[in-house]
Every structure is written in C-alpha cells, then in structure tokens.
Motif scaffolding. Sequence first.
Motif, PDB file in Angstrom:
ATOM      1  N   GLY A  29       1.060 -18.921   2.767  1.00  0.00           N
ATOM      2  CA  GLY A  29      -0.152 -19.556   2.272  1.00  0.00           C
ATOM      3  C   GLY A  29       0.090 -20.457   1.078  1.00  0.00           C
ATOM      4  N   GLY A  30       1.354 -20.694   0.723  1.00  0.00           N
ATOM      5  CA  GLY A  30       1.665 -21.584  -0.381  1.00  0.00           C
ATOM      6  C   GLY A  30       1.957 -20.883  -1.689  1.00  0.00           C
ATOM      7  N   GLY A  31       2.083 -19.569  -1.661  1.00  0.00           N
ATOM      8  CA  GLY A  31       2.390 -18.835  -2.893  1.00  0.00           C
ATOM      9  C   GLY A  31       1.272 -17.878  -3.248  1.00  0.00           C
ATOM     10  N   GLY A  32       1.605 -16.873  -4.004  1.00  0.00           N
ATOM     11  CA  GLY A  32       0.620 -15.875  -4.400  1.00  0.00           C
ATOM     12  C   GLY A  32       1.301 -14.740  -5.116  1.00  0.00           C
ATOM     13  N   CYS A  33       0.620 -13.607  -5.189  1.00  0.00           N
ATOM     14  CA  CYS A  33       1.104 -12.472  -5.961  1.00  0.00           C
ATOM     15  C   CYS A  33       1.359 -11.260  -5.073  1.00  0.00           C
ATOM     16  N   VAL A  34       2.448 -10.561  -5.358  1.00  0.00           N
ATOM     17  CA  VAL A  34       2.738  -9.267  -4.755  1.00  0.00           C
ATOM     18  C   VAL A  34       3.006  -8.302  -5.900  1.00  0.00           C
ATOM     19  N   ASP A  35       2.264  -7.205  -5.931  1.00  0.00           N
ATOM     20  CA  ASP A  35       2.381  -6.227  -7.008  1.00  0.00           C
ATOM     21  C   ASP A  35       2.808  -4.884  -6.427  1.00  0.00           C
ATOM     22  N   VAL A  36       3.907  -4.351  -6.951  1.00  0.00           N
ATOM     23  CA  VAL A  36       4.460  -3.077  -6.494  1.00  0.00           C
ATOM     24  C   VAL A  36       4.316  -2.066  -7.613  1.00  0.00           C
ATOM     25  N   THR A  37       3.785  -0.879  -7.279  1.00  0.00           N
ATOM     26  CA  THR A  37       3.577   0.175  -8.273  1.00  0.00           C
ATOM     27  C   THR A  37       4.243   1.463  -7.816  1.00  0.00           C
ATOM     28  N   LEU A  38       5.082   2.028  -8.680  1.00  0.00           N
ATOM     29  CA  LEU A  38       5.662   3.348  -8.461  1.00  0.00           C
ATOM     30  C   LEU A  38       4.731   4.353  -9.108  1.00  0.00           C
ATOM     31  N   MET A  39       3.999   5.104  -8.301  1.00  0.00           N
ATOM     32  CA  MET A  39       2.944   5.967  -8.812  1.00  0.00           C
ATOM     33  C   MET A  39       3.499   7.288  -9.326  1.00  0.00           C
ATOM     34  N   SER A  40       2.754   7.915 -10.220  1.00  0.00           N
ATOM     35  CA  SER A  40       3.221   9.140 -10.884  1.00  0.00           C
ATOM     36  C   SER A  40       3.345  10.322  -9.938  1.00  0.00           C
ATOM     37  N   ASP A  41       2.654  10.276  -8.783  1.00  0.00           N
ATOM     38  CA  ASP A  41       2.705  11.393  -7.839  1.00  0.00           C
ATOM     39  C   ASP A  41       3.777  11.206  -6.765  1.00  0.00           C
ATOM     40  N   GLY A  42       4.675  10.217  -6.942  1.00  0.00           N
ATOM     41  CA  GLY A  42       5.744   9.997  -5.979  1.00  0.00           C
ATOM     42  C   GLY A  42       5.425   8.981  -4.915  1.00  0.00           C
ATOM     43  N   GLY A  43       4.228   8.444  -4.915  1.00  0.00           N
ATOM     44  CA  GLY A  43       3.862   7.416  -3.953  1.00  0.00           C
ATOM     45  C   GLY A  43       4.222   6.031  -4.446  1.00  0.00           C
ATOM     46  N   VAL A  44       4.146   5.067  -3.535  1.00  0.00           N
ATOM     47  CA  VAL A  44       4.415   3.664  -3.842  1.00  0.00           C
ATOM     48  C   VAL A  44       3.277   2.834  -3.271  1.00  0.00           C
ATOM     49  N   ARG A  45       2.793   1.895  -4.075  1.00  0.00           N
ATOM     50  CA  ARG A  45       1.696   1.034  -3.615  1.00  0.00           C
ATOM     51  C   ARG A  45       2.142  -0.424  -3.689  1.00  0.00           C
TER      52      ARG A  45
END
Length: 355
Positions: A29-45
């Motif tokens: 789409g011409g660029g944008g944002c990707v945000d990765v979070t390592l969550m405190s309960d062991g999950g990843v978003r």
Amino acid sequence: MYVGSTGLRGLHQLLFEIASRSVNEVLAGGGGCVDVTLMSDGGVRVTDDGPGIPVEASGDIGGTGLESLLTRPYAELGPGNRPAVTWSFYGMGPCVTNALSSRLTVEVRHEQVRWVQEYVRGAAVAPPAAAGPATGSGTSIAFWPDTDIFDTRECSFAVLATRFKEVALLNRGLSISLTDERPIGGIRSVRFQFPGGPGDFVALLDAEAGAHIPPDIIAFEQEDARMAGTVEVALSRRGSGEARVRTFANSVPTPEGGTHADGFRTGVTAAVNTYARQRGLLTTADADLTTDLIVRGLTAVVSVKLDRPEYEGATRGRLGGGTVYDSVEQAVREHVGTWLTHHPDQAADLIGRRP
C-alpha cells in the motif's frame, strides 16, 4: 520442520510468519506501520495499519480471507503481488503459527467493521464475529506458543531488534517497532524507519567500521522483467580494507552469496575497466584491473526482490537463477559507469592513477 526447530529459532519463526504478512501488506500500500509486542504473559502481538484481512463467507474453504489465511498454506503470489519480505521456510504463512500455538486471537478492521475470532491449537472456537464499527483499518494477531511443543516462550529482544532493523533498512517507507512488556524494570521499545533504504544501510555499516567522514554512496533501484523482480544496490568506498558486501533476496540474508552477488562483482569490475580505458587511465598495454583490486575497500548492499526466487541448497543461503546474474550485472555496470563519468576525481582515485 516448518519452523526449523522447537527452540528459540523456531519460536522466532512463528513471529516471522505473522510479521512478514503484515510487512508485505503495508508495503504493497506504499508504506505503513507494523508494531510487534512481546507480552508479559508469554504471548506475542503483531499489529499493522494495512487494509485489513477480508473476512470470507462461512464455508469458503478455497478463499483468501481470514479463516483461509489462518488454516491453510499461503497461495503462491503472482506478478504484481511480489513479497518484499519472505520469512517463511516453505511458504506456509500464518497457518503454521496458528497450528503451533496453544491460543491465537485476531482482530481485523476492514471496511469500517471490526471483526474478532479466536483459535485454540489451530482450530476455530467460533466463526469470525462482527464486534462493532472500526476506526481505520488493519489487523492485529496475538498468539501464545504451545509449551507442549516449544522448549521456551522467551523471544530474544536483541535478536528480533537486529532483524527488524535490517528489514526496515531494506524497505524504505516501512516503520516497524518492537516493544517488550516483560522486563521487571519497565517496558522497553525501539522503532526503525529509514527513508534512504539500502543507502542508509551502507552508511551505517561504514559508521560501524569507524568511518569518520560520510562516504559518497552510489544507490539505485531498477525493475527488470527478465528476472521478474527488482534489484536495489547501494555501495561506497572506504579506501582500503576487505570488501564488505551484504546480499539479500526478498529481505532475507543470503550469507553464501549467489547470482546477485556474482552479478554485482562482475558489473562493478566491467564498469571500472570500461571507464578506465575510455579515459586513458589504462593503456592498451595494461591488463584489466582485477575484481579483487576493484572491490577492495567497498561496502555494498545488494538486495533483489523476486516473484519466485530460486535457491541452491536446502538452507537457502545461496541464491540461484541465471537471469538474476544478468540483470544485476547490467544494472550495476550501467549505474556505476554513469557515476564514474560524473565523478572523475573519485573515479581516478578508485582506479589508482590519474591522467
């Protein structure tokens, strides 16, 4: 086998299967944002601001929407849908992450509707459900790796940050962040975005090598139908020392080189020798300058993005394809040759003798 191991490498691959989809979607789409979070309960978003995954009609098994994406291998991408990033070993995509996670949740904001769905060990708990109006668009996928399969659920912040920085450097217009909610001392976060793309990559590599003066950087990008892809190259000359050439195919390192690396070296050599003879810096009695001499002191990034890359060997460490060699060689020869013509003093210094 689809993620390489049940250790840290395989754990990271689960994340890459999700993140690569987001990166490719926002870049398309011409660029944008990707945000990765390592969550405190062991999950990843993983969250992006792309158009959002379409939600297909119930029972549309062969579709390209949400449930197909999370339960079936990727369909092959065709021309016009070239992946900028290919992190998947076998082209399986997010369905691998879903199958190897004890739980996965997804939220989609698409066409002003917010959709949610949950999976347990790869199976949908219920069909996607509309959960009200959506502001903006995008997709957020959170997953919790299955501890019955993986030895650890502790992703490495340092390893992931290094890899995401590399991907941002290779794809101008992309903003990618990594946030770690696990540390007892507080949240840590980094964001990467480089408007100069591979040119910024070369500048950073030179800075890491101790270069105190910003170098002149030759940088270009060119589409070539012969190899069904694009070649992007940036290079500088520090003056001395071993050549440092980093090569990538669809933003994945190719540590063993391959046809794009060979084409680069041949193209640089041809450009310099042709210029040297045209300007009388080499006479008819002189032998051509060797590749080793010409590339000495060079820092370079060679990145190709291909519809269907071919690799030599099971580890995908070396890129194949004769058309890739031809395309890269010609592009490098022409662009470096043009640069030499417009920078005669630097060219003479590179060749090592003046007229």
